[in-house]
Design an enzyme around this catalytic site. Structure first.
Site, PDB file in Angstrom:
ATOM      1  N   SER A   1       0.833  -1.205   0.000  1.00  0.00           N
ATOM      2  CA  SER A   1       0.000   0.000   0.000  1.00  0.00           C
ATOM      3  C   SER A   1       0.863   1.249   0.000  1.00  0.00           C
ATOM      4  O   SER A   1       1.844   1.341   0.750  1.00  0.00           O
ATOM      5  CB  SER A   1      -0.909   0.004   1.238  1.00  0.00           C
ATOM      6  OG  SER A   1      -1.585   1.230   1.361  1.00  0.00           O
ATOM      7  N   ASP A   2       0.500   2.212  -0.868  1.00  0.00           N
ATOM      8  CA  ASP A   2       1.160   3.497  -0.763  1.00  0.00           C
ATOM      9  C   ASP A   2       0.647   4.198   0.494  1.00  0.00           C
ATOM     10  O   ASP A   2      -0.367   3.817   1.072  1.00  0.00           O
ATOM     11  CB  ASP A   2       0.926   4.353  -2.012  1.00  0.00           C
ATOM     12  CG  ASP A   2      -0.547   4.670  -2.233  1.00  0.00           C
ATOM     13  OD1 ASP A   2      -1.392   3.883  -1.788  1.00  0.00           O
ATOM     14  OD2 ASP A   2      -0.836   5.700  -2.864  1.00  0.00           O
ATOM     15  N   LYS A   3       1.376   5.202   0.937  1.00  0.00           N
ATOM     16  CA  LYS A   3       1.038   5.870   2.199  1.00  0.00           C
ATOM     17  C   LYS A   3       0.101   7.053   1.980  1.00  0.00           C
ATOM     18  O   LYS A   3      -1.011   7.098   2.515  1.00  0.00           O
ATOM     19  CB  LYS A   3       2.321   6.347   2.893  1.00  0.00           C
ATOM     20  CG  LYS A   3       2.067   7.134   4.176  1.00  0.00           C
ATOM     21  CD  LYS A   3       3.350   7.659   4.765  1.00  0.00           C
ATOM     22  CE  LYS A   3       3.947   8.778   3.946  1.00  0.00           C
ATOM     23  NZ  LYS A   3       3.110  10.012   3.956  1.00  0.00           N
TER      24      LYS A   3
ATOM     25  N   THR B   1      -3.803   6.990   0.984  1.00  0.00           N
ATOM     26  CA  THR B   1      -4.381   5.659   1.194  1.00  0.00           C
ATOM     27  C   THR B   1      -4.387   5.312   2.675  1.00  0.00           C
ATOM     28  O   THR B   1      -5.419   4.994   3.261  1.00  0.00           O
ATOM     29  CB  THR B   1      -3.609   4.596   0.402  1.00  0.00           C
ATOM     30  OG1 THR B   1      -3.615   4.952  -0.983  1.00  0.00           O
ATOM     31  CG2 THR B   1      -4.250   3.235   0.552  1.00  0.00           C
TER      32      THR B   1
END
Length: 845
Positions: A341-343, A346
């Site tokens: 997951s990107d930060k 998200t």
């Protein structure tokens, strides 16, 4: 970056520059760049630019397209298409034209459905190309002109203003400062201030200021272009679903060949050895029997049913705010066990906010924030300025000051400054900027300097950005008011979502372009582990991103996340995890994410993603946050369960029909099903079962995969008992023909025996679906969905009417239909017991 040389015959740029030397245009001083590119601050002439355009090619991304015809023809190649084509050819050879027409119609339907779904999938390279800046301002023949960005060439002097897209890779050569948003390329969550000599990347966006720059790279010879090259090379080829269908096809082909050899060998032995009466016309009878077997062995509607089930599942996913761009990605999503997951946006809100301020001279947090606001630009789109104004409780306090002069943030001195006049007519000065720069301006020393430095280090260790604030009465002697800290806080649901993901067998890794310290702080807040690495420390320049060392792969598998990640790093992370057998989902929103999104088993473009990210992704989210991803995974697992239930049913039934046809022909000398009956079985079994997409299923708590060994073993065991059911009924039928007492009660002939078997195959097949769709008793919850139940009951009624009134098949007495139904219901309980024992055994293995 080597200077882009003239195009070779293949159209690729060589590494030689205009003068035949090698210069690193990203690091060389400006005079060396001008000399290497044979240009000057006055730009190029139009004639020279046109010459260079011919030599270097357009400033765009060009890809080689595969013809639509070749894409369409690929759907006629593979195990199941080969089986269908062989059946069609054999039908034509022996003149069974109705069978030929029906078989060809099913073949074409499978091909058209698959081609259409592939055609609808977005082209990632096309989106990358479309996202290039459409126009650019270039200095030609001594004056600026607006031209198509595709016509920009190395050596062009370009002017870049607020809101414009950087048309190529450039080095800034003139102007005060400019702030560039390059988040879509590098993953940095804040715009980056540039000064003379700094590099600007193609397709980044100017958020503040104006500067001129010299073009050092165009087209594929840019940071953006290298990303596009990664996208072009990314992808795994066939999906797990396509591989599974191929395995099933291979299994059925081998079984079909074995049974065909047994059948033909038996027929030839009888005709030549046992009762020598061979005639060449007998070959037609043998081919007709083989045709029946071949048609029986083909799960003709399997690709169509899977496509329709996925399509209806995609509609259900859309209600979960997840748009599917490639149908097979649903099955990939169901098997995902690692979610990268990107930060920003998200896991976090993608909205800077003020954290606890650290006071020095300022008497209160409100005084400190007001001073920072006076040193900011009203109406600015800069995230830091917006956070400061949002944190100001009394916004009316700004009305007490009149702005006289404002100096935007200067990347050289690293601060912004404003001169204001208060209500009393006093002239005041305020500034904000990098803490060290403001501390130097205030000439802090001793304990105050140590206190400020320690404060900055403490905030940095917690992943917070620091902002020094100062004031002055004369613009010469400055007072250090304090330090503001800024954070992009986690979304309210992120911690709960990650906990829920782990409960569902998902490991979440954070992938961010921000510093490791920021990543660790957010990871701690949302419940991700603290094992966060700097990507550059793991993936060295010597690493081949397609062939990583064991040490690197081990590190990627152990890590909880990575900071300071570039496009090639994201791509390599996905590749490394896939090498270890993981199914990987990757979220992203920018151009920099496109290669990893395409390489991942399931690329997920988050809400607000760029065109390039959406085109490379298999799933596109329309709502922010990671919870939408977990919701989509849950729904995908349910869809996958429905497909597995269908495949288990379809393979078992195919085995039943194949073996019964062969052994009945060998034992009794006639086929229990005609070719027309077999085609009708396919239609009556599969068309209503497409409603399985609506079926109620339990949510698996772990990722689900195509376990081919267990699937084929389970199908074979259930198929064997289905064969016993059908052969048992056939033996009763053959006995009926020989038993005068039974014949006197209800007379039957061989054609009616075929109808009885037809009824049992169709109706018994649907009852078998009710058995295999549940892991426990077939009458336990979750019960079949109403749409599935109605479709099956309707088909059962139609089949009974066909057999009772003789529609397309010889009619049989109603009393026989009732007896067959009693027989099938008894077997339904037997098959259910077999199924439960089978699942129990597979779980113990």
């Amino acid at each position: 970056m080597p200077i882009p040389g003239p195009k070779s015959e293949s159209g690729n740029a060589s590494k030689a520059d205009l003068k035949g030397s090698q210069v690193d245009l990203q690091k060389a001083d400006l005079p060396s760049i001008y000399q290497a590119l044979n240009t000057s601050p006055q730009g190029l002439s139009q004639a020279e630019a046109e010459t260079r355009l011919q030599r270097y090619g357009p400033n765009s991304i060009q890809e080689k397209e595969q013809s639509a015809l070749l894409k369409f023809l690929r759907f006629f190649w593979g195990p199941i298409p080969w089986m269908i084509e062989a059946a069609a050819l054999l039908s034509a050879l022996i003149g069974h034209w109705p069978d030929f027409a029906i078989i060809m119609a099913l073949l074409l339907y499978n091909a058209v459905a698959g081609f259409w779904q592939e055609h609808k999938a977005s082209n990632a390279l096309a989106a990358l190309k479309a996202s290039m800046a459409p126009q650019a301002e270039v200095l030609r023949d001594g004056s600026f002109h607006t031209i198509d960005a595709a016509d920009v060439v190395p050596g062009d002097i370009v002017r870049i203003k607020l809101g414009q897209v950087v048309p190529a890779d450039v080095r800034f050569v003139d102007g005060k400062s400019i702030s560039i948003d390059q988040a879509a390329l590098t993953g940095e969550s804040l715009p980056v201030s540039k000064k003379i000599g700094d590099i600007g990347y193609s397709s980044s966006i100017a958020k503040r200021g104006e500067m001129t720059a010299v073009t050092i790279g165009t087209g594929r010879n840019t940071f953006f272009g290298r990303t596009a090259k990664l996208v072009a090379g990314a992808g795994q080829g066939a999906s797990h679903s396509q591989k599974a269908v191929t395995h099933i096809g291979d299994f059925l082909i081998v079984l079909c060949l074995v049974l065909a050899l047994l059948l033909v060998g038996t027929q030839l032995y009888r005709d030549i050895v046992v009762a020598p009466s061979w005639h060449w016309s007998d070959i037609i009878n043998i081919l007709r029997t083989v045709l029946v077997l071949l048609i029986a062995s083909i799960p003709v509607a399997m690709p169509s049913v899977i496509t329709v089930t996925n399509a209806l599942g995609a509609l259900a996913l859309s209600r979960k705010k997840a748009i599917v761009s490639r149908l097979e990605s649903i099955e990939e999503l169901a098997g995902v066990d690692i979610l990268c997951s990107d930060k920003t946006g998200t896991l976090t809100k993608n909205q800077l906010s003020l954290h606890d301020p650290k006071l020095f001279v300022a008497k209160s947090p409100e005084q400190l924030i007001l001073a920072a606001a006076l040193a900011s630009e009203k109406g600015s789109s800069d995230p830091i300025d917006q956070a400061i104004f949002a944190g100001l409780k009394d916004k009316k306090a700004l009305n007490n000051y009149q702005l006289k002069e404002f100096t935007p943030f200067d990347p050289v001195i690293k601060r912004a400054q404003a001169q204001v006049v208060d209500d009393s007519g006093n002239s005041l000065f305020y500034c904000k900027g990098a803490p060290q720069a403001v501390m130097q301006l205030c000439k802090l020393s001793g304990d105050n300097e140590k206190k400020a430095s320690d404060c900055v280090q403490e905030l940095a260790a917690r992943g917070l950005r620091s902002l020094g604030v100062a004031s002055s009465n004369d613009g010469k002697r400055w007072s250090f008011l304090g330090i503001l800290s800024l954070e992009d806080p986690p979304r309210d649901d992120s911690k709960q979502t990650i906990s829920r993901a782990r409960e569902h067998g998902l490991q979440v890794k954070m992938i961010t372009g921000d510093d490791v310290a920021i990543g660790k702080e957010i990871a701690a807040q949302v419940g991700i582990g603290q094992n966060i690495y700097a990507a550059a420390d793991v993936f060295t320049d010597s690493e081949n991103m397609d062939h990583l060392s064991k040490q690197v792969v081990d590190c990627v598998e152990r890590a909880d996340g990575f900071g300071r990640v570039f496009p090639e790093h994201k791509y390599a992370i996905v590749k490394a995890l896939q090498e270890r057998g993981h199914q990987v989902a990757m979220t992203g929103d920018g151009v920099n994410d496109a290669p990893a999104l395409k390489q991942a088993d399931c690329g997920i473009a988050v809400s607000g993603a760029t065109d390039a990210a959406r085109a490379a992704a298999a799933i596109i989210l329309t709502a922010p946050g990671l919870s939408t991803v977990v919701d989509a995974i849950d729904e995908a697992r349910k869809i996958f369960e429905r497909i597995i239930n269908y495949v288990l049913f379809r393979v078992s039934m195919t085995l039943d029909i194949m073996v019964v046809v062969v052994f009945a022909t060998i034992l009794f000398g006639f086929s229990p099903l005609t070719p027309v009956m077999i085609v009708l079985v396919a239609l009556l079994d599969d068309i209503p079962i497409m409603t399985i997409a609506y079926d109620n299923t339990l949510l698996p708590k772990e990722p689900v995969h195509w376990e081919m060994r267990d699937l084929l073993l389970g199908s074979t065991i259930i198929g064997i008992f289905s064969i016993a059911q059908t052969m048992g009924l056939l033996l009763i039928g053959m006995e009926w023909l020989q038993n005068s007492q039974w014949q006197s009660w209800i007379p039957l002939d061989k054609s009616q025996i075929q109808t009885i078997i037809f009824l049992q195959i169709v109706a018994g097949g649907h009852l078998l679906l009710f058995v295999v769709r549940s892991r426990s008793a077939f009458f336990a919850k979750p019960l079949p969905a109403m749409k599935l139940f109605i479709a099956i009951v309707g088909t059962q009624a139609l089949t009974v009417l066909m057999c009772g009134f003789g529609w397309l098949v010889p009619a049989i007495p109603w009393r026989i239909i009732g007896l067959v139904w009693l027989y099938m219901i008894l077997w339904m309980f037997i098959l259910d017991l077999v199924k439960k024992l089978l699942y129990q055994r597979l779980q113990d293995i």
